[in-house]
Design an enzyme around this catalytic site. Structure first.
Site, PDB file in Angstrom:
ATOM      1  N   GLY A 134      -8.101 -52.812  -7.523  1.00  0.00           N
ATOM      2  CA  GLY A 134      -6.865 -51.929  -7.674  1.00  0.00           C
ATOM      3  C   GLY A 134      -5.891 -52.762  -9.034  1.00  0.00           C
ATOM      4  N   PRO A 179      -1.174 -57.969  -8.087  1.00  0.00           N
ATOM      5  CA  PRO A 179      -2.534 -57.578  -7.619  1.00  0.00           C
ATOM      6  C   PRO A 179      -3.782 -57.608  -8.403  1.00  0.00           C
ATOM      7  CG  PRO A 179      -1.053 -55.761  -8.260  1.00  0.00           C
ATOM      8  CD  PRO A 179      -0.356 -56.803  -8.209  1.00  0.00           C
ATOM      9  N   MET A 237      -9.040 -57.515   2.976  1.00  0.00           N
ATOM     10  CA  MET A 237     -10.116 -58.420   3.174  1.00  0.00           C
ATOM     11  C   MET A 237     -11.122 -57.739   4.204  1.00  0.00           C
ATOM     12  SD  MET A 237      -8.643 -62.100   2.794  1.00  0.00           S
ATOM     13  CE  MET A 237      -7.224 -61.765   4.060  1.00  0.00           C
ATOM     14  N   LYS A 239     -14.192 -72.303  -7.581  1.00  0.00           N
ATOM     15  CA  LYS A 239     -15.310 -73.035  -7.717  1.00  0.00           C
ATOM     16  C   LYS A 239     -15.404 -74.343  -6.941  1.00  0.00           C
ATOM     17  CE  LYS A 239     -16.821 -70.367 -11.580  1.00  0.00           C
ATOM     18  NZ  LYS A 239     -17.307 -70.407 -13.222  1.00  0.00           N
ATOM     19  N   GLY A 290      -3.418 -64.666  -6.188  1.00  0.00           N
ATOM     20  CA  GLY A 290      -3.376 -63.143  -6.304  1.00  0.00           C
ATOM     21  C   GLY A 290      -2.339 -62.800  -5.269  1.00  0.00           C
ATOM     22  N   GLY A 291      -1.824 -61.446  -5.770  1.00  0.00           N
ATOM     23  CA  GLY A 291      -0.821 -60.728  -4.711  1.00  0.00           C
ATOM     24  C   GLY A 291       0.425 -61.802  -4.546  1.00  0.00           C
ATOM     25  N   ASP A 292       0.953 -61.987  -3.025  1.00  0.00           N
ATOM     26  CA  ASP A 292       2.027 -62.870  -2.750  1.00  0.00           C
ATOM     27  C   ASP A 292       1.483 -64.071  -2.100  1.00  0.00           C
ATOM     28  OD1 ASP A 292       5.236 -62.797  -2.210  1.00  0.00           O
ATOM     29  OD2 ASP A 292       4.203 -63.680  -0.446  1.00  0.00           O
ATOM     30  N   ASP A 351      -6.689 -68.815  -8.648  1.00  0.00           N
ATOM     31  CA  ASP A 351      -7.467 -68.290  -7.656  1.00  0.00           C
ATOM     32  C   ASP A 351      -8.392 -67.144  -8.467  1.00  0.00           C
ATOM     33  OD1 ASP A 351      -7.109 -69.221  -5.238  1.00  0.00           O
ATOM     34  OD2 ASP A 351      -5.539 -67.445  -4.446  1.00  0.00           O
ATOM     35  N   VAL A 406       1.212 -63.637   1.941  1.00  0.00           N
ATOM     36  CA  VAL A 406       0.494 -62.653   2.326  1.00  0.00           C
ATOM     37  C   VAL A 406      -0.894 -62.811   2.326  1.00  0.00           C
ATOM     38  CG1 VAL A 406       0.254 -60.157   2.431  1.00  0.00           C
ATOM     39  CG2 VAL A 406       2.243 -60.850   1.701  1.00  0.00           C
TER      40      VAL A 406
END
Length: 410
Positions: free
Chosen positions: A366, A177, A337, A222, A253-255, A200, A258
């Site tokens: 977060g 995260p 999002m 970018k 980011g994250g998984d 990312d 997902v």
């Protein structure tokens, strides 16, 4: 014996008889490694911990339910003596000496003929740390050295060059995260070994500063030509660098799977014949609420949680979300999002039966140093986002779990 250091060696115990005396905590800690080594394990003990008993129930070990008796070590290759009876331990140790069985004693290392090193594992390598003599034995010190070496190998701070040809390819790594400490051990190791990193905007940016100078970093946020072409350009970059024989990490980011478009990238790589490894990451849908003191489920409050992408408004014909059905659920709704669409989302949920006073929490940035939490209800969330200037990235949590933790909604 104490005047000379122990001679380190790796025992190959597959199919060979190993006797363990005592079924307590020492046996519980040592048995898994002996099982993994393929040993023919015979436990002799009148009692055992529940975990050790489970090993016997599943057939991983053979358990004789009685105290040690003379002859138990016959035909053994290796013995672990770990009972609470020191006199029985001494007799068993003497039997091991007579039969030339290498013997570890948990109660008296000086009288043992073998010592168990502090061990750890990293990518097919076993690290074993052994004190040089009996007088200076300090298990905490050896364990600390073991931990430092293993952690260094896993997180890439201790780099051991591979003297074999690496197979070029791509790793889709979920970075978690935002907090760099929340990337997985495997993800961090692959990042340390990368030649190219395609990162990312929402990935753990602090990790990029730790990369060696020779690593090429491509900022995926970018890449030009807009959202659709940006993804196509990302796919092409991954393929191009992998074909040049480089080790490529796609840091997301994250998984990756997902709402991360990881499958699109994997499919493009597969079509190009590029090998790809997927490393799961901690999803912000669970971790960010947790970091803000909100459990996505809680006993007696929520028996389910649903994760939804809010990048498309409920009245948009492209939406694949069944918002009327979501409004009828009693569990937790987590929206990713969705900051700029939350007004329309809240309006739709209320229109289909969700109480207007349902608690809502928005957690911005977060798990990072900039994290902040803003609370509202479905009736007030649209105005709250504007007045509090809530901006992406933010995770939105809707449901009674918002009030469970130490930060009640306002």
């Amino acid at each position: 014996m104490a005047e000379h250091p122990a001679y380190p060696v790796g025992l190959r115990l597959t199919g060979r008889r190993v006797v363990v005396l005592g079924g307590g905590q020492v046996a519980q800690r040592r048995l898994p490694a002996l099982i993994a080594a393929g040993a023919d394990i015979h436990l002799v003990s009148p009692e055992a911990t529940p975990s050790v008993e489970a090993m016997a129930d599943t057939g991983e070990i053979t358990w004789t339910r009685r105290p040690y008796a003379e002859g138990d070590l016959a035909e053994a290759w290796y013995a672990l003596i770990a009972t609470g009876d020191q006199e029985a331990n001494s007799r068993a140790s003497a039997e091991a000496e007579r039969h030339r069985v290498w013997c570890v004693r948990s109660d008296d290392a000086d009288r043992a003929t073998a010592w168990t090193p502090a061990t750890g594992h990293s990518e097919g390598v076993t690290i074993a740390v052994l004190t040089t003599d009996a007088k200076g034995r300090d298990p905490r010190h050896t364990a600390a050295i073991r931990d430092a070496v293993v952690e260094g190998l896993r997180d890439g701070t201790l780099v051991a060059p591979h003297h074999r040809t690496r197979t070029p390819g791509v790793a889709l790594v979920g970075g978690g995260p935002g907090d760099p400490d929340l990337i997985t051990v495997r993800g961090r190791r692959l990042l340390a070994e990368a030649d190219v990193v395609v990162a990312d905007r929402l990935g753990p940016r602090d990790l990029l500063a730790e990369l060696p100078p020779h690593v090429e970093v491509i900022d995926a946020a970018k890449i030009p030509y807009g959202r659709y072409m940006a993804q196509e350009a990302i796919n092409n970059a991954l393929i191009e660098h992998a074909r040049q024989g480089r080790s490529v990490v796609r840091l997301k980011g994250g998984d990756p799977y997902v709402f991360g478009r990881g499958m699109e990238e994997l499919q493009a790589l597969a079509e190009a014949g590029i090998p790809c490894t997927v490393v799961p990451g901690i999803s912000s849908s669970i971790s960010v609420p947790g970091a803000a003191g909100i459990p996505v489920t809680h006993r007696g409050v929520a028996h389910e949680f649903t994760v939804v992408s809010g990048h498309v408004a409920p009245d948009d014909e492209r939406s694949l979300v069944d918002w009327p059905s979501l409004a009828k659920l009693t569990g937790t709704l987590v929206i990713l999002m969705g900051v700029d669409k939350i007004g329309k989302i809240a309006e739709t949920l209320v229109a289909h039966g969700k109480p207007a006073d349902t608690p809502v929490a928005l957690v911005q940035e977060g798990t990072t140093a900039a994290q902040r939490r803003v609370d509202a209800t479905l009736a007030t969330v649209a105005d709250t986002v504007r007045t509090e200037d809530v901006r992406p990235p933010a995770v939105i949590i809707i449901g009674d779990v918002v009030n469970v933790g130490p930060h009640p909604s306002k």
